[in-house]
Design a protein around this motif. Structure first.
Motif, PDB file in Angstrom:
ATOM      1  N   HIS B  56      14.879  49.412  40.475  1.00 12.07           N
ATOM      2  CA  HIS B  56      13.763  50.307  40.788  1.00 12.07           C
ATOM      3  C   HIS B  56      13.567  50.399  42.296  1.00 12.07           C
ATOM      4  CE1 HIS B  56       9.449  50.809  41.820  1.00 12.07           C
ATOM      5  NE2 HIS B  56       9.493  51.743  40.896  1.00 12.07           N
ATOM      6  N   GLY B  57      13.692  49.261  42.945  1.00 14.69           N
ATOM      7  CA  GLY B  57      13.528  49.245  44.398  1.00 14.69           C
ATOM      8  C   GLY B  57      14.551  50.126  45.092  1.00 14.69           C
ATOM      9  N   PHE B  58      15.799  49.981  44.689  1.00  9.48           N
ATOM     10  CA  PHE B  58      16.850  50.779  45.331  1.00  9.48           C
ATOM     11  C   PHE B  58      16.732  52.259  44.971  1.00  9.48           C
ATOM     12  CE2 PHE B  58      18.802  46.494  45.232  1.00  9.48           C
ATOM     13  CZ  PHE B  58      18.988  46.341  46.595  1.00  9.48           C
ATOM     14  N   GLU B  59      16.435  52.521  43.720  1.00 10.78           N
ATOM     15  CA  GLU B  59      16.300  53.914  43.313  1.00 10.78           C
ATOM     16  C   GLU B  59      15.126  54.585  44.015  1.00 10.78           C
ATOM     17  OE1 GLU B  59      18.316  55.768  41.555  1.00 10.78           O
ATOM     18  OE2 GLU B  59      19.718  54.125  41.172  1.00 10.78           O
ATOM     19  N   GLY B  66      16.716  60.192  50.076  1.00 11.64           N
ATOM     20  CA  GLY B  66      17.850  61.035  49.706  1.00 11.64           C
ATOM     21  C   GLY B  66      19.097  60.253  49.385  1.00 11.64           C
ATOM     22  N   SER B  67      19.248  59.103  50.024  1.00  9.51           N
ATOM     23  CA  SER B  67      20.419  58.254  49.750  1.00  9.51           C
ATOM     24  C   SER B  67      20.167  56.869  50.325  1.00  9.51           C
ATOM     25  CB  SER B  67      21.674  58.852  50.384  1.00  9.51           C
ATOM     26  OG  SER B  67      21.523  58.857  51.787  1.00  9.51           O
ATOM     27  N   LEU B  68      21.054  55.965  49.997  1.00 10.42           N
ATOM     28  CA  LEU B  68      20.994  54.630  50.595  1.00 10.42           C
ATOM     29  C   LEU B  68      21.929  54.602  51.793  1.00 10.42           C
ATOM     30  CD1 LEU B  68      21.199  52.188  47.515  1.00 10.42           C
ATOM     31  CD2 LEU B  68      19.167  52.840  48.813  1.00 10.42           C
TER      32      LEU B  68
END
Lengths: 352, 160
Positions: B56-59, B66-68
């Motif tokens: 959830h944190g990364f998403e 917009g991206s990681l």
């Protein structure tokens, strides 16, 4: 590199990163041996080559090493042609085959898999074939943890086998119940006095004056001290006799009270079942007569692999802890994932 | 129906707070994981809901930015490697039934606050695991509402 067994396949990818590989297969000798050095563990495994075969103009070589009477290590070298002027980089595949599904085979294979998986590099030598290669493994790390656990269980099973003079067929994977039973039986024979998780359980008692008195005291005090004349555990289809057992359960009540009242009043020595539930969460067991753990030392290979344990655990922890340390905290504040403790809910206040 | 102290032989799932402490290399968490591994030859597992929280944190970052970026991608890769090494306890039918039983019995004011802990406790119970947590009181609250057939939630309190 791939490592797999007939019981628990594990895939690992590896390549030869240094060294030479020129296999003159015509130069075969009877006493051919291969050696794997694991520098990080200061361990070396030497095994005779039991079988050697080649195909596709020696582009594919299969070598079976008799690591133990129970375990065959199968190395497959797949030669690759040089492209664009690059050096040829043979691929290596390693499989393990258990001669029989024994605890010994499971222990050796799981230890070696963990060893390969946790070693950054392994030096593979086969002097007679002028093979001296450094192979680097890219093991699927999720397999190392289960291998360490399986290794431990297999070691306990080997000791149980010796104590009870039985041999088991060890399944490819163990259920939670089987693991619990293994550790319980092992603790009974090594520690004699065992404190074990207990919430509810059934016991077979004899309908006599002594049992009636014990149950009455238990009903009044909530503390049941039971004496079981013949405690048995089933493991892999074998019945293990642990002998006389004493069981102490606190903060407990009898679940099947009507049945117990009816049966105990017969006082004829027949066996009946009592189900006890405890809120203490544990029971104390005593097994004064359980077979003892063997005092004899294991053979050389097993002993060598046993003493590797602290190094394997340490290496595994180092790996996972490095991962854990790098998971979240070094991100700049604005890029950090939301804190886990943040109030987030799928259910709105209005719905609740 | 209660919580009890996990015995040394109890298999444990990590509460998300302990996982976070481990990520932050807080000594009590690092030492506890190390001790557990040394004792059990096994890493503590993660409940599926904890994986949800991590992902959830990364998403959330992806949705926001917009991206990681490369650093975040590397960190996510490490997190996912660690998840695979620890192993995940599925939120299965049994766990869902336990969670439902507990959840509706919590006072409304606790439902929003503790729904993830409910999922973790239910998952651990369904798989015969205990929970390693920093927040003993939260799980003691949950432990008051266990189904009869899962009368005891075993807790290991890993805190400074």
């Amino acid at each position: 590199m791939q490592i797999a067994t007939s019981t628990s396949p594990v895939e690992m990818a590896a390549g030869v990163v240094a060294g030479t590989l020129t296999p003159p297969l015509s130069a075969l000798f009877d006493d051919l041996t291969a050696e794997f050095d694991f520098p990080a563990f200061n361990y070396s495994l030497t095994a005779p080559v039991a079988e050697l075969s080649a195909a596709d103009d020696f582009q594919r070589i299969t070598m079976k090493l008799a690591v133990d009477r129970e375990v065959i290590l199968v190395c497959r070298l797949n030669g690759e042609s040089a492209t664009n002027g690059a050096e040829p980089r043979p691929g290596v595949t390693i499989d393990f085959e258990a001669v029989s599904p024994s605890a010994r085979a499971a222990f050796i294979i799981s230890t070696l898999k963990a060893l390969f998986g946790l070693s950054e590099t392994v030096n593979w030598r086969l002097p007679i074939l002028q093979l001296d290669a450094e192979i680097r493994l890219g093991a699927p790390q999720e397999q190392v943890g289960p291998m360490l656990r399986r290794r431990k269980m297999a070691q306990l099973v080997m000791e149980i086998e010796q104590a009870f003079h039985q041999e088991f067929v060890m399944p490819a994977s163990l259920t939670r119940e089987e693991e619990d039973r293994i550790t319980f039986v092992h603790a009974a024979m090594t520690e004699r006095s065992v404190v074990w998780t207990f919430t509810e359980g059934a016991f077979t008692l004899q309908a006599d004056q002594e049992t009636r008195a014990r149950l009455e005291i238990g009903n009044q005090s909530g503390v049941f001290n039971l004496e079981i004349p013949r405690w048995r555990e089933e493991l892999f289809g074998h019945r293990l006799r642990l002998g006389h057992a004493s069981v102490a359960i606190e903060n407990a009540t009898i679940v099947n009270t009507e049945e117990v009242s009816r049966e105990i009043e017969r006082l004829d020595g027949h066996e009946f079942r009592v189900v006890i539930r405890s809120l203490a969460g544990e029971a104390k067991y005593g097994f004064p007569d359980a077979p003892r753990a063997p005092e004899q030392k294991p053979d050389e290979l097993i002993e060598e692999l046993i003493v590797l344990r602290p190094l394997l655990i340490e290496a595994f922890f180092r790996e996972v802890n490095e991962l854990a340390a790098g998971c979240l905290p070094d991100l700049p504040e604005e890029e950090l994932p939301p804190p886990f403790d943040e109030e987030v809910s799928l259910v709105s206040e209005g719905d609740a | 129906m209660a919580t009890l102290v996990a015995s040394p032989s109890t298999l444990l799932a990590l509460d998300t707070d302990v996982f976070t402490d481990w990520n932050k290399q807080r000594p009590h968490a690092v030492n506890a994981v190390n001790d557990y591994l040394d004792r059990m030859d096994f890493l503590p597992k993660l409940a599926a809901i904890t994986v949800f929280e991590i992902e959830h944190g990364f998403e959330s970052l992806i949705v926001k930015s917009g991206s990681l970026d490369q650093t975040a991608q590397q960190i996510r890769s490490k997190a996912e490697q660690l998840i695979r090494k620890c192993g995940v306890l599925d939120f299965n039918q049994q766990a869902a039934e336990i969670a439902a039983h507990i959840y509706v019995r919590l006072a409304h004011r606790y439902q929003n606050k503790h729904w993830r802990d409910v999922y973790i406790a239910a998952t651990a119970l369904a798989h015969g695991y205990g929970v390693a947590t920093r927040n003993q009181s939260d799980f003691e609250l949950i432990g008051q509402h266990l189904p009869l057939q899962y009368s005891t939630l075993l807790l290991a309190v890993w805190k400074p």
